[in-house]
Write a protein that holds these residues in place. Sequence first.
Motif, PDB file in Angstrom:
ATOM      1  N   GLY A  50      34.575  24.119  50.565  1.00 53.44           N
ATOM      2  CA  GLY A  50      33.683  24.578  51.623  1.00 53.44           C
ATOM      3  C   GLY A  50      33.525  26.091  51.622  1.00 53.44           C
ATOM      4  O   GLY A  50      33.076  26.682  52.596  1.00 53.44           O
ATOM      5  N   GLY A  51      33.887  26.718  50.510  1.00 52.69           N
ATOM      6  CA  GLY A  51      33.824  28.174  50.399  1.00 52.69           C
ATOM      7  C   GLY A  51      32.566  28.639  49.695  1.00 52.69           C
ATOM      8  O   GLY A  51      31.579  27.912  49.603  1.00 52.69           O
ATOM      9  N   VAL A  52      32.624  29.854  49.184  1.00 52.68           N
ATOM     10  CA  VAL A  52      31.501  30.436  48.460  1.00 52.68           C
ATOM     11  C   VAL A  52      31.955  30.757  47.041  1.00 52.68           C
ATOM     12  O   VAL A  52      33.053  31.264  46.838  1.00 52.68           O
ATOM     13  CB  VAL A  52      30.955  31.694  49.174  1.00 52.68           C
ATOM     14  CG1 VAL A  52      31.999  32.773  49.305  1.00 52.68           C
ATOM     15  CG2 VAL A  52      29.741  32.237  48.466  1.00 52.68           C
ATOM     16  N   GLY A  53      31.119  30.423  46.047  1.00 51.74           N
ATOM     17  CA  GLY A  53      31.432  30.709  44.653  1.00 51.74           C
ATOM     18  C   GLY A  53      30.865  32.060  44.243  1.00 51.74           C
ATOM     19  O   GLY A  53      29.731  32.385  44.580  1.00 51.74           O
ATOM     20  N   ILE A  54      31.659  32.837  43.542  1.00 52.47           N
ATOM     21  CA  ILE A  54      31.248  34.159  43.084  1.00 52.47           C
ATOM     22  C   ILE A  54      31.572  34.272  41.599  1.00 52.47           C
ATOM     23  O   ILE A  54      32.732  34.149  41.207  1.00 52.47           O
ATOM     24  CB  ILE A  54      31.998  35.270  43.844  1.00 52.47           C
ATOM     25  CG1 ILE A  54      31.768  35.145  45.356  1.00 52.47           C
ATOM     26  CG2 ILE A  54      31.573  36.642  43.335  1.00 52.47           C
ATOM     27  CD1 ILE A  54      32.663  36.048  46.182  1.00 52.47           C
ATOM     28  N   ALA A  55      30.540  34.501  40.779  1.00 51.04           N
ATOM     29  CA  ALA A  55      30.769  34.746  39.357  1.00 51.04           C
ATOM     30  C   ALA A  55      30.987  36.239  39.183  1.00 51.04           C
ATOM     31  O   ALA A  55      30.160  37.044  39.606  1.00 51.04           O
ATOM     32  CB  ALA A  55      29.570  34.294  38.539  1.00 51.04           C
ATOM     33  N   CYS A  56      32.127  36.614  38.610  1.00 47.61           N
ATOM     34  CA  CYS A  56      32.451  38.032  38.495  1.00 47.61           C
ATOM     35  C   CYS A  56      33.453  38.242  37.371  1.00 47.61           C
ATOM     36  O   CYS A  56      34.415  37.497  37.241  1.00 47.61           O
ATOM     37  CB  CYS A  56      33.034  38.528  39.813  1.00 47.61           C
ATOM     38  SG  CYS A  56      33.421  40.273  39.833  1.00 47.61           S
ATOM     39  N   ASP A  57      33.219  39.281  36.577  1.00 40.93           N
ATOM     40  CA  ASP A  57      34.158  39.685  35.540  1.00 40.93           C
ATOM     41  C   ASP A  57      34.897  40.911  36.047  1.00 40.93           C
ATOM     42  O   ASP A  57      34.357  42.016  36.077  1.00 40.93           O
ATOM     43  CB  ASP A  57      33.417  40.005  34.244  1.00 40.93           C
ATOM     44  CG  ASP A  57      34.349  40.333  33.099  1.00 40.93           C
ATOM     45  OD1 ASP A  57      35.562  40.544  33.345  1.00 40.93           O
ATOM     46  OD2 ASP A  57      33.863  40.397  31.957  1.00 40.93           O
ATOM     47  N   LEU A  58      36.116  40.736  36.497  1.00 42.31           N
ATOM     48  CA  LEU A  58      36.883  41.815  37.103  1.00 42.31           C
ATOM     49  C   LEU A  58      37.323  42.883  36.107  1.00 42.31           C
ATOM     50  O   LEU A  58      37.849  43.916  36.493  1.00 42.31           O
ATOM     51  CB  LEU A  58      38.103  41.255  37.835  1.00 42.31           C
ATOM     52  CG  LEU A  58      37.761  40.336  39.005  1.00 42.31           C
ATOM     53  CD1 LEU A  58      39.037  39.813  39.648  1.00 42.31           C
ATOM     54  CD2 LEU A  58      36.895  41.032  40.018  1.00 42.31           C
ATOM     55  N   ARG A  59      37.091  42.632  34.828  1.00 44.62           N
ATOM     56  CA  ARG A  59      37.368  43.674  33.842  1.00 44.62           C
ATOM     57  C   ARG A  59      36.308  44.765  33.893  1.00 44.62           C
ATOM     58  O   ARG A  59      36.492  45.841  33.344  1.00 44.62           O
ATOM     59  CB  ARG A  59      37.444  43.073  32.439  1.00 44.62           C
ATOM     60  CG  ARG A  59      38.622  42.097  32.286  1.00 44.62           C
ATOM     61  CD  ARG A  59      38.539  41.353  30.990  1.00 44.62           C
ATOM     62  NE  ARG A  59      37.336  40.485  31.028  1.00 44.62           N
ATOM     63  CZ  ARG A  59      36.995  39.646  30.081  1.00 44.62           C
ATOM     64  NH1 ARG A  59      37.730  39.557  28.999  1.00 44.62           N
ATOM     65  NH2 ARG A  59      35.919  38.899  30.184  1.00 44.62           N
ATOM     66  N   ILE A  78      43.959  37.224  46.614  1.00 44.68           N
ATOM     67  CA  ILE A  78      44.940  36.592  45.745  1.00 44.68           C
ATOM     68  C   ILE A  78      44.403  36.622  44.332  1.00 44.68           C
ATOM     69  O   ILE A  78      43.381  36.017  44.030  1.00 44.68           O
ATOM     70  CB  ILE A  78      45.215  35.141  46.181  1.00 44.68           C
ATOM     71  CG1 ILE A  78      45.767  35.163  47.604  1.00 44.68           C
ATOM     72  CG2 ILE A  78      46.172  34.459  45.218  1.00 44.68           C
ATOM     73  CD1 ILE A  78      45.859  33.829  48.247  1.00 44.68           C
ATOM     74  N   SER A  79      45.074  37.361  43.480  1.00 46.01           N
ATOM     75  CA  SER A  79      44.622  37.500  42.096  1.00 46.01           C
ATOM     76  C   SER A  79      45.416  36.554  41.209  1.00 46.01           C
ATOM     77  O   SER A  79      46.608  36.722  41.017  1.00 46.01           O
ATOM     78  CB  SER A  79      44.823  38.947  41.621  1.00 46.01           C
ATOM     79  OG  SER A  79      44.431  39.059  40.280  1.00 46.01           O
ATOM     80  N   SER A  80      44.713  35.548  40.679  1.00 48.73           N
ATOM     81  CA  SER A  80      45.398  34.634  39.773  1.00 48.73           C
ATOM     82  C   SER A  80      44.773  34.676  38.388  1.00 48.73           C
ATOM     83  O   SER A  80      45.100  33.865  37.539  1.00 48.73           O
ATOM     84  CB  SER A  80      45.391  33.209  40.325  1.00 48.73           C
ATOM     85  OG  SER A  80      44.086  32.712  40.345  1.00 48.73           O
ATOM     86  N   GLY A  81      43.854  35.628  38.179  1.00 46.97           N
ATOM     87  CA  GLY A  81      43.249  35.796  36.862  1.00 46.97           C
ATOM     88  C   GLY A  81      44.263  36.400  35.905  1.00 46.97           C
ATOM     89  O   GLY A  81      45.242  37.006  36.315  1.00 46.97           O
ATOM     90  N   GLY A  82      44.038  36.249  34.617  1.00 44.77           N
ATOM     91  CA  GLY A  82      45.002  36.701  33.623  1.00 44.77           C
ATOM     92  C   GLY A  82      44.898  38.153  33.234  1.00 44.77           C
ATOM     93  O   GLY A  82      45.780  38.691  32.591  1.00 44.77           O
ATOM     94  N   GLU A  83      43.833  38.828  33.627  1.00 44.16           N
ATOM     95  CA  GLU A  83      43.632  40.212  33.227  1.00 44.16           C
ATOM     96  C   GLU A  83      44.220  41.172  34.253  1.00 44.16           C
ATOM     97  O   GLU A  83      44.248  40.892  35.435  1.00 44.16           O
ATOM     98  CB  GLU A  83      42.128  40.509  33.091  1.00 44.16           C
ATOM     99  CG  GLU A  83      41.456  39.719  32.012  1.00 44.16           C
ATOM    100  CD  GLU A  83      41.873  40.144  30.627  1.00 44.16           C
ATOM    101  OE1 GLU A  83      42.192  41.321  30.419  1.00 44.16           O
ATOM    102  OE2 GLU A  83      41.889  39.277  29.740  1.00 44.16           O
ATOM    103  N   ARG A  84      44.655  42.328  33.776  1.00 44.47           N
ATOM    104  CA  ARG A  84      45.127  43.376  34.672  1.00 44.47           C
ATOM    105  C   ARG A  84      43.893  44.103  35.199  1.00 44.47           C
ATOM    106  O   ARG A  84      43.027  44.511  34.442  1.00 44.47           O
ATOM    107  CB  ARG A  84      46.008  44.361  33.909  1.00 44.47           C
ATOM    108  CG  ARG A  84      46.568  45.429  34.793  1.00 44.47           C
ATOM    109  CD  ARG A  84      47.616  46.221  34.010  1.00 44.47           C
ATOM    110  NE  ARG A  84      48.170  47.231  34.862  1.00 44.47           N
ATOM    111  CZ  ARG A  84      47.746  48.493  34.895  1.00 44.47           C
ATOM    112  NH1 ARG A  84      46.773  48.882  34.110  1.00 44.47           N
ATOM    113  NH2 ARG A  84      48.297  49.356  35.706  1.00 44.47           N
ATOM    114  N   ILE A  85      43.804  44.254  36.527  1.00 39.02           N
ATOM    115  CA  ILE A  85      42.651  44.926  37.110  1.00 39.02           C
ATOM    116  C   ILE A  85      43.102  46.056  38.014  1.00 39.02           C
ATOM    117  O   ILE A  85      44.257  46.107  38.431  1.00 39.02           O
ATOM    118  CB  ILE A  85      41.759  43.952  37.924  1.00 39.02           C
ATOM    119  CG1 ILE A  85      42.554  43.378  39.099  1.00 39.02           C
ATOM    120  CG2 ILE A  85      41.200  42.864  37.049  1.00 39.02           C
ATOM    121  CD1 ILE A  85      41.697  42.651  40.089  1.00 39.02           C
ATOM    122  N   THR A  86      42.181  46.953  38.314  1.00 40.48           N
ATOM    123  CA  THR A  86      42.459  48.023  39.257  1.00 40.48           C
ATOM    124  C   THR A  86      42.486  47.432  40.657  1.00 40.48           C
ATOM    125  O   THR A  86      41.587  46.684  41.030  1.00 40.48           O
ATOM    126  CB  THR A  86      41.351  49.092  39.180  1.00 40.48           C
ATOM    127  OG1 THR A  86      41.279  49.542  37.835  1.00 40.48           O
ATOM    128  CG2 THR A  86      41.630  50.241  40.110  1.00 40.48           C
TER     129      THR A  86
END
Length: 92
Positions: A50-59, A78-86
């Motif tokens: 019931g949320g909103v989908g956002i396509a985003c490349d945090l790199r 909550i960051s569960s992506g595998g890349e290190r981000i700022t």
Amino acid sequence: MRFAGRVALVTGAGQGIGRAIAIALAARGVRVAICDLDRVLADRVARETGGVGIACDLRDPAAIPAMIDRGRGVVVNISSGGERITPMRRCP
């Protein structure tokens, strides 16, 4: 801790651990913004929660402001992506 009525932005939420986190938060009354590289996966989980989908490349640092804008009202990230981000500096 009370979760109901809060908003969470979960990155890497199109599948795996991120998806499980998003589903668990939604089950506790959290409005969830689903962020993933893959728009189809983000939208699928958004429908499930019931949320909103956002396509985003945090790199890409330039993509982060638009993601935050779409996830307006975020109080938890909550960051569960595998890349290190700022880290986000400020959420509106």
